[in-house]
Design a protein around this motif. Structure first.
Motif, mmCIF file in Angstrom:
data_model
loop_
_atom_site.group_PDB
_atom_site.id
_atom_site.type_symbol
_atom_site.label_atom_id
_atom_site.label_comp_id
_atom_site.label_asym_id
_atom_site.label_seq_id
_atom_site.Cartn_x
_atom_site.Cartn_y
_atom_site.Cartn_z
ATOM 1 N N UNK A 355 40.234 42.479 40.289
ATOM 2 C CA UNK A 355 39.215 42.217 41.233
ATOM 3 C C UNK A 355 37.498 41.954 40.243
ATOM 4 N N UNK A 356 36.693 40.872 39.917
ATOM 5 C CA UNK A 356 35.338 41.275 39.245
ATOM 6 C C UNK A 356 36.216 39.841 38.540
ATOM 7 N N UNK A 357 37.448 39.173 38.390
ATOM 8 C CA UNK A 357 37.585 38.394 37.253
ATOM 9 C C UNK A 357 36.676 36.861 37.521
ATOM 10 N N UNK A 358 35.832 37.153 38.261
ATOM 11 C CA UNK A 358 34.981 35.790 38.454
ATOM 12 C C UNK A 358 36.092 34.449 38.016
ATOM 13 N N UNK A 359 34.388 33.004 38.119
ATOM 14 C CA UNK A 359 35.198 31.986 38.207
ATOM 15 C C UNK A 359 35.860 31.761 36.858
ATOM 16 N N UNK A 360 36.755 30.688 37.096
ATOM 17 C CA UNK A 360 37.713 30.830 35.968
ATOM 18 C C UNK A 360 37.481 29.216 35.467
ATOM 19 N N UNK A 361 36.469 29.133 35.124
ATOM 20 C CA UNK A 361 35.771 27.403 33.648
ATOM 21 C C UNK A 361 36.201 28.036 33.124
#
Length: 372
Positions: A355-361
């Motif tokens: 939880x909290x890995x965020x956007x994977x750009x």
């Protein structure tokens, strides 16, 4: 069959490395999604073709002829499209590590799968199972020592210091247990409980192939806008729903009211494939991406082998080795609840560790890594 598995494993690992080393940013996201979508299309077309071939006189042999022809086509396509140069692993092959790994996994898979036929009371089953665990521990120890010495290794133990990467491995294991076992259970349910022919069984998986492609390609586009933990949650919840629906499936109800939703909803797990693949590729340096990608997909294969063995053992025990459709259905229902339990493990991992890995750009993650 072993050669088919070796070829697929080699292409998968090298393919992940090529995508990670040659593509950047949004293009990398979409390439991973297209790879996953292609698997869905291939699965659907393969089932339909195999179903028709199996209904022909000795037609099942032509399945392997078709695979050989496709392999020849892919060799030519690879020769024409794969970049000639890239990151190279410039060390020798880790033969002791490879030997320990292969033997331990073979013994583990054999003991688990064969136990459902002969039981655990036969002496060689628990003996081989225990030996597989000892060899697996020896493999991990060997890799740790070799890496500390600076020797070539099959598995970089140091990469497991990344707790989120380890969590993704566990998540993929749990969700691919659910996904592949549900595919198998749905197949035997259609054939053994409903008495459908191979062709009619294959046709019922067409919605899954379509949903598989849509989910993968859509994820490749929206992953730039929706945090990874929420995409994982979508895949987990749809997989859990599919498991519950299968665990209570009623053969008297029409396909469109229950089995259809099982085949469609189970494909939600493919969002986790795209998110996890992108996380792995953007968390490793270029030289390690093929290794990490191969390891990531190895967990999916292990999940399939172990999941099928355990779930089949549960189904066989509940059905009491009877082959009547009603008895088999009770066993399949029990195996469906096992799949649900695996999804619950995935849910716990996603909420507790990812939880909290965020956007994977890709560009943003590289910038964060440089700042760190």
């Amino acid at each position: 069959m072993a050669l088919l598995g070796i070829g697929a494993a080699m292409m998968t690992s090298s393919g992940m490395g090529i995508i990670g080393g040659t593509l950047e940013g949004k293009l990398k996201n979409r390439a991973i999604a297209i790879v996953g979508g292609g698997q869905g299309i291939g699965f659907g077309l393969g089932l339909v073709c195999a179903g028709f071939l199996c209904d022909l006189h000795r037609g099942w042999r032509w399945i392997f002829v078709v695979q050989a022809c496709l392999g020849a086509i892919f060799v030519l396509l690879g020769w024409a499209s794969v970049p000639a140069e890239g990151e190279r692993y410039n060390r020798a092959l880790d033969l002791p590590g490879a030997s320990l790994c292969v033997v331990s996994l073979l013994l583990l898979t054999f003991s688990l799968s064969h136990s459902q036929n002969v039981g655990w009371k036969v002496p060689y089953i628990p003996a081989l199972f225990a030996l597989s665990l000892v060899l697996l521990a020896a493999f991990i120890y060997w890799e740790h020592i070799a890496e500390k010495r600076g020797d070539s290794v099959l598995l970089k133990i140091g990469m497991f210091k990344n707790k989120q990467l380890c969590a993704f491995f566990v998540l993929m294991f749990a969700m691919w247990w659910n996904f592949n076992v549900l595919q198998y259970l749905s197949t035997v349910y259609f054939q053994n409980v409903q008495g459908l022919s191979p062709v009619k069984t294959a046709i019922r998986f067409i919605p899954e192939a379509i949903a598989d492609f849509v989910v993968n390609v859509s994820t490749g586009w929206i992953i730039e806008h929706i945090p990874g933990q929420w995409l994982n949650m979508f895949g987990i919840l749809t997989s859990m729903t599919a498991s519950v629906l299968f665990a209570i499936i009623n053969p008297a109800v029409s396909f469109w009211r229950n089995a259809f939703w099982v085949t469609v909803l189970m494909t939600g797990a493919d969002t986790i494939y795209t998110v996890g693949s992108l996380y792995v590729l953007t968390s490793m340096d270029a030289q390690s991406q093929a290794l990490a990608g191969g390891l990531f997909l190895t967990f999916t294969r292990l999940a399939t082998s172990i999941g099928l063995a355990v779930s089949s053992a549960v189904a066989t025990a509940v059905s009491r080795h009877q082959v009547l459709p009603s008895s088999l259905l009770r066993g399949y229902h029990a195996a469906g609840w096992v799949c649900f339990a695996a999804s619950c493990v995935g849910l716990a991992v996603n909420v507790g560790a990812l939880w909290g890995i965020g956007l994977l750009v890709a560009e943003e993650r590289e910038e964060l890594s440089e700042k760190a």
